[in-house]
Every structure is written in structure tokens, then in C-alpha cells.
Scaffold this motif. Structure first.
Motif, PDB file in Angstrom:
ATOM      1  N   CYS A  12      -4.629   0.815   0.023  1.00 11.95           N
ATOM      2  CA  CYS A  12      -3.242   0.361  -0.144  1.00 11.95           C
ATOM      3  C   CYS A  12      -3.104  -1.130   0.147  1.00 11.95           C
ATOM      4  O   CYS A  12      -2.426  -1.854  -0.585  1.00 11.95           O
ATOM      5  N   VAL A  13      -3.756  -1.595   1.194  1.00  6.66           N
ATOM      6  CA  VAL A  13      -3.690  -3.019   1.537  1.00  6.66           C
ATOM      7  C   VAL A  13      -4.319  -3.862   0.435  1.00  6.66           C
ATOM      8  O   VAL A  13      -3.756  -4.884   0.025  1.00  6.66           O
ATOM      9  N   THR A  15      -4.613  -3.085  -2.687  1.00 12.24           N
ATOM     10  CA  THR A  15      -3.758  -3.007  -3.872  1.00 12.24           C
ATOM     11  C   THR A  15      -2.591  -3.976  -3.765  1.00 12.24           C
ATOM     12  O   THR A  15      -2.197  -4.587  -4.756  1.00 12.24           O
ATOM     13  N   MET A  16      -2.052  -4.150  -2.571  1.00 17.50           N
ATOM     14  CA  MET A  16      -0.928  -5.066  -2.402  1.00 17.50           C
ATOM     15  C   MET A  16      -1.386  -6.527  -2.423  1.00 17.50           C
ATOM     16  O   MET A  16      -0.590  -7.416  -2.719  1.00 17.50           O
ATOM     17  N   LEU A  17      -2.648  -6.798  -2.140  1.00 20.16           N
ATOM     18  CA  LEU A  17      -3.143  -8.168  -2.117  1.00 20.16           C
ATOM     19  C   LEU A  17      -3.579  -8.660  -3.498  1.00 20.16           C
ATOM     20  O   LEU A  17      -3.696  -9.861  -3.706  1.00 20.16           O
ATOM     21  N   PRO A  19      -2.029  -8.907  -6.489  1.00 20.08           N
ATOM     22  CA  PRO A  19      -1.146  -9.875  -7.158  1.00 20.08           C
ATOM     23  C   PRO A  19      -1.146 -11.245  -6.485  1.00 20.08           C
ATOM     24  O   PRO A  19      -0.966 -12.261  -7.152  1.00 20.08           O
ATOM     25  N   ALA A  20      -1.357 -11.290  -5.190  1.00 19.98           N
ATOM     26  CA  ALA A  20      -1.346 -12.569  -4.481  1.00 19.98           C
ATOM     27  C   ALA A  20      -2.519 -13.443  -4.892  1.00 19.98           C
ATOM     28  O   ALA A  20      -2.425 -14.667  -4.887  1.00 19.98           O
TER      29      ALA A  20
END
Length: 52
Positions: A12-13, A15-17, A19-20
Motif C-alpha cells: 500500500c505504501v 502504491t501511494m508513492l 505517483p510522487a
């Protein structure tokens, strides 16, 4: 069970990183869009000068 929870948390972490740290270079469509925006701004400025 703890191992699965840790793996899910890490996934999850990550996956959230994504786009950054995505593409840093502009693609051809993004460049074309910016050119269209600039052309629209130039046309608006020209129209303002005509009607002053």
C-alpha cells in the motif's frame, strides 16, 4: 499472519508513492497541451488589444 499484514502495508505504501516519483519528463501530449494553452492566451491578449 503478521507477515501478510506487513506485506500488505508495504504494498500500500509503495502504491501511494508511485505517483510522487512518476515521469519527470513531459510527454508529447503534455507539450501539445501547453502549446494550445499558450496559443489561447495569446489569442485572448490579441482580442483585448483589438477591443481597447
Amino acid at each position: 499472519m503478521k507477515t501478510w499484514k506487513k506485506l500488505i502495508l508495504v504494498a500500500c505504501v509503495l502504491t501511494m508513492l508511485i505517483p510522487a516519483f512518476g515521469c519527470s519528463e513531459e510527454g508529447p501530449m503534455e507539450k501539445a497541451g501547453k502549446q494550445l494553452d499558450q496559443a489561447a492566451d495569446d489569442a485572448a491578449d490579441a482580442a483585448k488589444k483589438v477591443f481597447e
